[in-house]
Scaffold this motif. Structure first.
Motif, short mmCIF file in Angstrom:
data_model
loop_
_atom_site.label_atom_id
_atom_site.label_comp_id
_atom_site.label_asym_id
_atom_site.label_seq_id
_atom_site.Cartn_x
_atom_site.Cartn_y
_atom_site.Cartn_z
N ASP A 27 28.58 -7.07 6.64
CA ASP A 27 28.77 -5.84 5.90
C ASP A 27 27.74 -5.03 5.77
N ALA A 28 26.33 -5.38 5.40
CA ALA A 28 25.17 -4.65 5.10
C ALA A 28 23.97 -5.43 5.32
N ILE A 29 22.87 -4.79 5.96
CA ILE A 29 21.46 -5.48 5.99
C ILE A 29 20.74 -4.63 5.06
N THR A 30 19.97 -4.97 4.61
CA THR A 30 18.86 -4.37 3.59
C THR A 30 17.50 -4.99 3.79
N VAL A 31 16.75 -3.89 3.98
CA VAL A 31 15.43 -4.18 4.21
C VAL A 31 14.60 -4.70 2.69
N LYS A 32 14.25 -5.90 2.67
CA LYS A 32 13.56 -6.38 1.44
C LYS A 32 12.17 -6.04 1.53
N SER A 33 11.56 -6.47 2.47
CA SER A 33 10.08 -6.08 2.45
C SER A 33 9.31 -5.88 3.72
N LEU A 34 8.36 -5.38 3.84
CA LEU A 34 7.63 -5.11 5.36
C LEU A 34 6.28 -5.57 4.75
N GLY A 35 5.31 -6.09 5.87
CA GLY A 35 4.02 -6.46 5.69
C GLY A 35 3.49 -7.67 6.64
N GLY A 36 2.41 -7.37 7.02
CA GLY A 36 1.83 -8.19 8.06
C GLY A 36 2.39 -8.09 9.41
N GLY A 37 2.90 -7.34 9.86
CA GLY A 37 3.93 -7.25 11.10
C GLY A 37 5.02 -7.84 11.00
N ILE A 92 9.25 -8.07 8.94
CA ILE A 92 10.32 -7.37 8.12
C ILE A 92 11.00 -8.46 7.79
N ARG A 93 11.37 -8.40 6.37
CA ARG A 93 12.33 -9.53 5.67
C ARG A 93 13.67 -8.53 5.31
N LEU A 94 14.60 -9.38 5.79
CA LEU A 94 16.15 -8.56 5.70
C LEU A 94 17.01 -9.46 5.03
N ALA A 95 17.70 -8.72 4.10
CA ALA A 95 18.61 -9.24 3.39
C ALA A 95 20.13 -8.98 3.99
N LEU A 96 20.95 -10.26 4.00
CA LEU A 96 22.27 -9.94 4.73
C LEU A 96 23.46 -10.24 3.93
N GLU A 97 24.46 -9.14 3.91
CA GLU A 97 25.76 -9.54 3.19
C GLU A 97 26.86 -9.44 4.22
N GLY A 98 27.88 -10.44 3.84
CA GLY A 98 29.11 -10.28 4.54
C GLY A 98 30.35 -10.98 3.96
N SER A 99 31.22 -10.83 4.69
CA SER A 99 32.48 -11.48 4.37
C SER A 99 33.46 -12.18 5.11
N SER A 100 32.63 -12.90 6.04
CA SER A 100 33.44 -13.49 7.05
C SER A 100 33.58 -14.79 6.66
N GLU A 150 25.63 -14.43 1.99
CA GLU A 150 24.58 -13.94 1.74
C GLU A 150 23.58 -14.63 2.52
N GLY A 151 22.56 -13.95 2.86
CA GLY A 151 21.28 -14.29 3.60
C GLY A 151 20.20 -13.74 3.66
N GLU A 152 19.24 -14.04 4.32
CA GLU A 152 17.88 -13.57 4.62
C GLU A 152 17.30 -14.31 5.80
N LEU A 153 16.61 -13.13 6.47
CA LEU A 153 15.71 -13.73 7.69
C LEU A 153 14.62 -12.78 7.74
N SER A 154 13.81 -13.31 8.34
CA SER A 154 12.43 -12.37 8.69
C SER A 154 12.34 -12.11 10.46
N LEU A 155 11.73 -11.13 10.67
CA LEU A 155 11.79 -10.74 12.01
C LEU A 155 10.31 -10.15 12.27
N THR A 156 9.73 -10.74 13.53
CA THR A 156 8.34 -9.95 13.81
C THR A 156 8.63 -9.37 15.28
#
Length: 182
Positions: free
Chosen positions: A103-113, A115-123, A147-153
């Motif tokens: 449903d949504a992806i929210t940017v939680k934080s940035l830093g050190g190259g 990005i930390r993302l929060a995930l929301e869904g209803s599946s 609900e979840g979170e993940l980091s990307l570089t």
């Protein structure tokens, strides 16, 4: 006892100093969390009614790189179809079409190259790939919520269900996030 008279010249200097101090303080951050932008509120988070708009602060040359550029700019609504390249900041929320199971992806934080993302869904069953992944699901009366979170570089893309995620560019306060349907 001595009495000091305040001359017009002295009043002018005091007033000028007060205005300068006020202007400097107005440019300082308040220490509050950044305003959240959503897909329904693209662009400037200061665009809410009753809020005075100020010109953006110029970037500090020694501490932050030039602002990243994205093909969809800061139009978070462009991500509804999971096909976008947008400039994001912490607190930004991208609303995604329900057909992708997120449903949504929210940017939680940035830093050190990163990005930390929060995930929301209803599946009722996120499938998430990336760095530092955490996912939890809860179902009540046949209604499931993920609900979840993940980091990307830049070197480590990710995926949530049928949406591929990639960090194209990262700065200290802004990043370019790319979403592509699978």
């Amino acid at each position: 006892m001595r009495t000091r008279l305040i001359t017009p010249a002295r009043v002018g200097r005091v007033w000028s100093a007060a205005v300068t101090v006020g202007a400097l303080l107005a440019g300082c951050g308040s220490g509050e969390a950044p305003a959240q932008r959503t897909a329904t509120e693209p662009g400037n988070p200061a665009s809410t009614q009753g809020t005075a708009q100020t010109s953006p602060k110029p970037p500090e040359a020694s501490t932050s790189p030039a602002s990243p550029k994205a093909s969809n700019g800061t139009d978070l609504a462009a991500c509804k179809d999971a096909d976008c390249e947008v400039e994001v900041r912490p607190g930004d929320r991208l609303k995604i079409d329900a057909r992708f199971g997120v449903d949504a992806i929210t940017v939680k934080s940035l830093g050190g190259g990163e990005i930390r993302l929060a995930l929301e869904g209803s599946s009722g069953g996120f499938q998430v790939e990336g760095e530092n992944v955490s996912v939890k699901s809860a179902c009540t009366d046949d209604r499931c919520r993920d609900e979840g979170e993940l980091s990307l570089t830049a070197d480590s893309p990710g995926r949530v269900n049928d949406v591929r995620l990639r960090l194209a560019e990262a700065g200290s306060t802004r990043a370019v996030l790319v979403l592509l349907p699978r």
